[in-house]
Scaffold this active site. Structure first.
Site, PDB file in Angstrom:
ATOM      1  N   ARG A   1       0.840  -1.208   0.000  1.00 23.54           N
ATOM      2  CA  ARG A   1       0.000   0.000   0.000  1.00 23.54           C
ATOM      3  C   ARG A   1       0.875   1.259   0.000  1.00 23.54           C
ATOM      4  O   ARG A   1       0.611   2.238   0.705  1.00 23.54           O
ATOM      5  CB  ARG A   1      -0.941   0.041   1.206  1.00 23.54           C
ATOM      6  CG  ARG A   1      -1.830  -1.157   1.360  1.00 23.54           C
ATOM      7  CD  ARG A   1      -2.923  -1.220   0.298  1.00 23.54           C
ATOM      8  NE  ARG A   1      -3.835  -2.290   0.628  1.00 23.54           N
ATOM      9  CZ  ARG A   1      -3.693  -3.556   0.215  1.00 23.54           C
ATOM     10  NH1 ARG A   1      -2.685  -3.887  -0.585  1.00 23.54           N
ATOM     11  NH2 ARG A   1      -4.554  -4.472   0.566  1.00 23.54           N
TER      12      ARG A   1
ATOM     13  N   SER B   1     -10.613   0.444   3.869  1.00 24.04           N
ATOM     14  CA  SER B   1      -9.771   0.269   5.067  1.00 24.04           C
ATOM     15  C   SER B   1      -9.186   1.616   5.467  1.00 24.04           C
ATOM     16  O   SER B   1      -8.532   2.265   4.649  1.00 24.04           O
ATOM     17  CB  SER B   1      -8.625  -0.685   4.775  1.00 24.04           C
ATOM     18  OG  SER B   1      -9.125  -1.893   4.275  1.00 24.04           O
TER      19      SER B   1
ATOM     20  N   GLU C   1      -4.265   4.561   6.203  1.00 22.29           N
ATOM     21  CA  GLU C   1      -4.122   4.331   4.757  1.00 22.29           C
ATOM     22  C   GLU C   1      -4.785   5.476   3.990  1.00 22.29           C
ATOM     23  O   GLU C   1      -4.322   5.894   2.927  1.00 22.29           O
ATOM     24  CB  GLU C   1      -4.788   2.990   4.405  1.00 22.29           C
ATOM     25  CG  GLU C   1      -4.664   2.627   2.955  1.00 22.29           C
ATOM     26  CD  GLU C   1      -5.242   1.249   2.652  1.00 22.29           C
ATOM     27  OE1 GLU C   1      -4.799   0.258   3.261  1.00 22.29           O
ATOM     28  OE2 GLU C   1      -6.146   1.178   1.796  1.00 22.29           O
TER      29      GLU C   1
HETATM   30  P1  FAD Z   1      -8.824   9.578  -4.644  1.00 18.41           P
HETATM   31  O1  FAD Z   1      -9.465   9.295  -3.332  1.00 18.41           O
HETATM   32  O2  FAD Z   1      -9.509  10.490  -5.561  1.00 18.41           O
HETATM   33  O3  FAD Z   1      -7.348  10.105  -4.387  1.00 18.41           O
HETATM   34  C1  FAD Z   1      -6.495   9.440  -3.489  1.00 18.41           C
HETATM   35  C2  FAD Z   1      -5.159  10.190  -3.458  1.00 18.41           C
HETATM   36  O4  FAD Z   1      -4.504  10.056  -4.719  1.00 18.41           O
HETATM   37  C3  FAD Z   1      -5.319  11.685  -3.240  1.00 18.41           C
HETATM   38  O5  FAD Z   1      -4.241  12.140  -2.474  1.00 18.41           O
HETATM   39  C4  FAD Z   1      -5.268  12.276  -4.640  1.00 18.41           C
HETATM   40  O6  FAD Z   1      -4.793  13.598  -4.694  1.00 18.41           O
HETATM   41  C5  FAD Z   1      -4.295  11.334  -5.326  1.00 18.41           C
HETATM   42  N1  FAD Z   1      -4.583  11.176  -6.754  1.00 18.41           N
HETATM   43  C6  FAD Z   1      -5.718  10.685  -7.305  1.00 18.41           C
HETATM   44  N2  FAD Z   1      -5.599  10.630  -8.634  1.00 18.41           N
HETATM   45  C7  FAD Z   1      -4.378  11.110  -8.944  1.00 18.41           C
HETATM   46  C8  FAD Z   1      -3.669  11.317 -10.168  1.00 18.41           C
HETATM   47  N3  FAD Z   1      -4.207  11.034 -11.358  1.00 18.41           N
HETATM   48  N4  FAD Z   1      -2.418  11.837 -10.104  1.00 18.41           N
HETATM   49  C9  FAD Z   1      -1.859  12.138  -8.924  1.00 18.41           C
HETATM   50  N5  FAD Z   1      -2.478  11.976  -7.727  1.00 18.41           N
HETATM   51  C10 FAD Z   1      -3.718  11.462  -7.753  1.00 18.41           C
HETATM   52  N6  FAD Z   1      -7.864   0.066  -1.867  1.00 18.41           N
HETATM   53  C11 FAD Z   1      -7.103  -1.042  -2.060  1.00 18.41           C
HETATM   54  O7  FAD Z   1      -5.886  -0.951  -2.238  1.00 18.41           O
HETATM   55  N7  FAD Z   1      -7.661  -2.284  -2.047  1.00 18.41           N
HETATM   56  C12 FAD Z   1      -8.986  -2.482  -1.856  1.00 18.41           C
HETATM   57  O8  FAD Z   1      -9.458  -3.618  -1.876  1.00 18.41           O
HETATM   58  C13 FAD Z   1      -9.817  -1.329  -1.632  1.00 18.41           C
HETATM   59  N8  FAD Z   1     -11.127  -1.472  -1.391  1.00 18.41           N
HETATM   60  C14 FAD Z   1     -11.889  -0.372  -1.141  1.00 18.41           C
HETATM   61  C15 FAD Z   1     -13.248  -0.547  -0.867  1.00 18.41           C
HETATM   62  C16 FAD Z   1     -14.071   0.549  -0.626  1.00 18.41           C
HETATM   63  C17 FAD Z   1     -15.540   0.338  -0.325  1.00 18.41           C
HETATM   64  C18 FAD Z   1     -13.525   1.848  -0.677  1.00 18.41           C
HETATM   65  C19 FAD Z   1     -14.396   3.044  -0.453  1.00 18.41           C
HETATM   66  C20 FAD Z   1     -12.173   2.042  -0.924  1.00 18.41           C
HETATM   67  C21 FAD Z   1     -11.341   0.922  -1.154  1.00 18.41           C
HETATM   68  N9  FAD Z   1      -9.957   1.052  -1.422  1.00 18.41           N
HETATM   69  C22 FAD Z   1      -9.194  -0.053  -1.649  1.00 18.41           C
HETATM   70  C23 FAD Z   1      -9.327   2.383  -1.412  1.00 18.41           C
HETATM   71  C24 FAD Z   1      -9.445   3.152  -2.763  1.00 18.41           C
HETATM   72  O9  FAD Z   1     -10.522   2.689  -3.524  1.00 18.41           O
HETATM   73  C25 FAD Z   1      -8.180   3.049  -3.588  1.00 18.41           C
HETATM   74  O10 FAD Z   1      -7.091   3.564  -2.880  1.00 18.41           O
HETATM   75  C26 FAD Z   1      -8.299   3.794  -4.930  1.00 18.41           C
HETATM   76  O11 FAD Z   1      -7.161   3.557  -5.724  1.00 18.41           O
HETATM   77  C27 FAD Z   1      -8.475   5.313  -4.759  1.00 18.41           C
HETATM   78  O12 FAD Z   1      -8.794   5.857  -6.023  1.00 18.41           O
HETATM   79  P2  FAD Z   1      -9.489   7.278  -6.173  1.00 18.41           P
HETATM   80  O13 FAD Z   1      -9.471   7.629  -7.604  1.00 18.41           O
HETATM   81  O14 FAD Z   1     -10.818   7.239  -5.517  1.00 18.41           O
HETATM   82  O15 FAD Z   1      -8.485   8.188  -5.355  1.00 18.41           O
HETATM   83  P1  NAP Z   2      -9.634 -10.766   4.970  1.00 21.47           P
HETATM   84  O1  NAP Z   2      -9.686 -11.632   3.764  1.00 21.47           O
HETATM   85  O2  NAP Z   2     -10.588 -10.982   6.091  1.00 21.47           O
HETATM   86  O3  NAP Z   2      -8.162 -10.790   5.542  1.00 21.47           O
HETATM   87  C1  NAP Z   2      -7.843 -10.036   6.684  1.00 21.47           C
HETATM   88  C2  NAP Z   2      -6.401  -9.762   6.699  1.00 21.47           C
HETATM   89  O4  NAP Z   2      -5.627 -10.937   6.594  1.00 21.47           O
HETATM   90  C3  NAP Z   2      -5.911  -8.842   5.643  1.00 21.47           C
HETATM   91  O5  NAP Z   2      -5.028  -8.042   6.325  1.00 21.47           O
HETATM   92  C4  NAP Z   2      -5.134  -9.679   4.669  1.00 21.47           C
HETATM   93  O6  NAP Z   2      -4.001  -8.999   4.170  1.00 21.47           O
HETATM   94  C5  NAP Z   2      -4.679 -10.823   5.543  1.00 21.47           C
HETATM   95  N1  NAP Z   2      -4.696 -12.081   4.796  1.00 21.47           N
HETATM   96  C6  NAP Z   2      -5.772 -12.886   4.641  1.00 21.47           C
HETATM   97  N2  NAP Z   2      -5.419 -13.983   3.924  1.00 21.47           N
HETATM   98  C7  NAP Z   2      -4.119 -13.826   3.611  1.00 21.47           C
HETATM   99  C8  NAP Z   2      -3.195 -14.605   2.896  1.00 21.47           C
HETATM  100  N3  NAP Z   2      -3.551 -15.772   2.350  1.00 21.47           N
HETATM  101  N4  NAP Z   2      -1.944 -14.151   2.768  1.00 21.47           N
HETATM  102  C9  NAP Z   2      -1.584 -12.980   3.306  1.00 21.47           C
HETATM  103  N5  NAP Z   2      -2.416 -12.181   4.002  1.00 21.47           N
HETATM  104  C10 NAP Z   2      -3.664 -12.607   4.161  1.00 21.47           C
HETATM  105  O7  NAP Z   2      -9.708  -9.236   4.537  1.00 21.47           O
HETATM  106  P2  NAP Z   2     -10.935  -8.365   4.062  1.00 21.47           P
HETATM  107  O8  NAP Z   2     -11.004  -7.198   4.935  1.00 21.47           O
HETATM  108  O9  NAP Z   2     -12.140  -9.198   3.836  1.00 21.47           O
HETATM  109  O10 NAP Z   2     -10.399  -7.850   2.657  1.00 21.47           O
HETATM  110  C11 NAP Z   2     -10.181  -8.740   1.593  1.00 21.47           C
HETATM  111  C12 NAP Z   2      -9.122  -8.197   0.671  1.00 21.47           C
HETATM  112  O11 NAP Z   2      -9.548  -6.953   0.129  1.00 21.47           O
HETATM  113  C13 NAP Z   2      -7.804  -7.922   1.372  1.00 21.47           C
HETATM  114  O12 NAP Z   2      -6.766  -8.196   0.478  1.00 21.47           O
HETATM  115  C14 NAP Z   2      -7.865  -6.442   1.681  1.00 21.47           C
HETATM  116  O13 NAP Z   2      -6.583  -5.849   1.715  1.00 21.47           O
HETATM  117  C15 NAP Z   2      -8.673  -5.920   0.503  1.00 21.47           C
HETATM  118  N6  NAP Z   2      -9.454  -4.730   0.895  1.00 21.47           N
HETATM  119  C16 NAP Z   2      -8.795  -3.551   0.973  1.00 21.47           C
HETATM  120  C17 NAP Z   2      -9.486  -2.399   1.304  1.00 21.47           C
HETATM  121  C18 NAP Z   2      -8.766  -1.081   1.334  1.00 21.47           C
HETATM  122  O14 NAP Z   2      -9.436  -0.055   1.414  1.00 21.47           O
HETATM  123  N7  NAP Z   2      -7.468  -1.063   1.266  1.00 21.47           N
HETATM  124  C19 NAP Z   2     -10.829  -2.456   1.584  1.00 21.47           C
HETATM  125  C20 NAP Z   2     -11.460  -3.681   1.523  1.00 21.47           C
HETATM  126  C21 NAP Z   2     -10.766  -4.824   1.173  1.00 21.47           C
HETATM  127  P3  NAP Z   2      -4.021  -8.058   2.854  1.00 21.47           P
HETATM  128  O15 NAP Z   2      -4.807  -6.860   3.216  1.00 21.47           O
HETATM  129  O16 NAP Z   2      -2.605  -7.746   2.674  1.00 21.47           O
HETATM  130  O17 NAP Z   2      -4.595  -8.804   1.735  1.00 21.47           O
END
Ligand code: FAD
Ligand code: NAP
Length: 337
Positions: free
Chosen positions: A164, A238, A333
């Protein structure tokens, strides 16, 4: 130039926080973007970029020019018998791009289905889910330096992707507008179904037929069963990163908490932040119109009308209690604005 003043950002952030931007404009193509950046520089205006607004928490009025990214376009720029390199303009919606690849039978990002937001923000935190990260398919991105207006190509090495994390959260933070991202997708995909319940859903719902579409649908099913839909309950996914701690600390904690989940990584032991937060009794916590989600404690929520500053304060309290109990400092995050 169509600048809007005192623009409400409520519909443009998935937390649904009501905050105004002093100035606001959308960029629909590269020419418009350069014009806007030029204008901002000539008038000493600070800028911020919004894509899908799904990874920001707005805690105060935004005193700068917000540029909404609406750069669109998808092109296959190189192809072999095994793979295709697809260039996505950065304002494309991430999930729509996943569906585009599945439709073309190109594999690699199906596990990243239903992540909200734009393609352009995906490299910033090296988005990841279900055992796949952006870096696994990344070829390069193009970005414009917001001060010099020079274009630059960043390859995999330049981006310094981590968990991340990327250079865009450090040395390059807010210096670049990412304009396109190129990904390498496989024509003979290697399926990644080991993570979580993917295999189980494929067995139960698809008689074990493993296709890109079925994996994507399985991920969508799992995600929608646990995660709040931002259209219904405001959130940014998250709120905290999963901490990666030293092996010694993880071993000490295991003595007191033998059921603590943990995953070995190259840099240490990853402990799910959701588990730590739940242990500190925050799961389902409600404080008026905001709180901690009842199914996924890693997700902080706005039930309607909450202030970003209140949610930020709640995150501080969570960090403090996890620190006191586990000696682990959770890192946010979500980008705090
Ligand atoms: P924004 O919120 O619009 O921007 C985020 C940041 O990036 C800001 O600082 C902005 O200035 C900058 N930015 C945006 N676009 C640009 C650009 N073109 N150039 C330079 N800077 C820029 N993330 C995960 O990694 N894994 C997940 O599974 C995941 N699940 C999610 C589930 C939900 C329900 C939600 C709400 C979020 C989740 N996220 C997850 C987080 C998010 O969706 C990601 O981080 C996504 O990439 C953000 O994209 P955005 O366009 O909405 O960014
Ligand atoms: P989950 O599957 O319940 O898992 C919980 C945690 O355990 C996460 O931290 C995940 O790490 C870790 N994990 C589970 N299985 C793993 C494996 N086989 N190897 C290594 N790490 C493992 O998590 P969840 O909340 O339902 O989310 C599912 C996936 O979607 C995850 O990958 C999560 O990161 C992603 N997600 C991200 C966001 C966001 O906003 N960033 C939001 C929703 C879901 P990892 O997170 O590294 O995978």
């Amino acid at each position: 130039m169509n600048i809007q003043f005192n623009k409400s950002l409520r519909e443009l952030n998935t937390f649904g926080i009501e905050v105004k931007a002093s100035e606001f404009i959308a960029a629909h193509n590269d020419t418009e973007l350069i014009e806007i950046l030029n204008f901002a520089n000539n008038n000493n205006k600070k800028i911020k970029v919004i894509g899908g607004g799904s990874n920001i928490l707005l805690t105060k009025e935004v005193e700068c020019l917000i540029i909404l990214n609406r750069l669109k376009g998808i092109n296959i720029v190189a192809e072999t018998a095994d793979h295709a390199d697809v260039q996505f303009k950065s304002g494309e919606n991430w999930h729509q791009c996943v569906l585009f690849c599945i439709e073309k039978n190109l594999g690699g990002i199906e596990n990243l289905s239903l992540i909200p937001g734009s393609i352009g923000a995906a490299p910033i935190q090296n988005i990841g889910a279900y055992g796949v990260e952006l870096k696994d398919v990344f070829v390069q991105l193009e970005a414009v330096h917001t001060q010099t207006l020079q274009s630059r190509v960043f390859n995999l090495h330049d981006c310094a992707f981590g968990y991340r994390d990327s250079v865009f959260k450090h040395a390059a933070h807010q210096h670049y507008f990412i304009t396109s991202v190129t990904l390498r997708l496989q024509k003979k995909p290697v399926f990644n179904i080991e993570y979580g319940d993917i295999k189980k859903v494929l067995q139960e719902d698809y008689q074990n037929e493993i296709t890109l579409k079925n994996i994507s649908d399985a991920v969508i099913k799992i995600r929608t069963s646990k995660l709040p839909d931002p259209k219904v309950i405001g959130n940014a996914g998250s709120f905290f990163k999963n901490p990666v701690v030293e092996i010694e600390l993880a071993a000490t904690l295991k003595l007191s908490y033998p059921h603590m989940p943990s995953f070995d990584t190259e840099t240490g032991v990853k402990i799910p932040a959701a588990w730590l937060i739940e242990q500190c009794n925050w799961k389902g916590h409600v404080a008026g119109n905001y709180g901690v989600h009842s199914k996924q404690p890693l997700v902080l929520v706005n039930y309607g009308g909450a202030k970003g500053s209140d949610i930020l304060q709640l995150s501080d309290s969570i960090i403090t209690s996890v620190q006191q109990r586990f000696n682990i400092t959770l890192e946010r995050e979500v980008n705090i604005w």
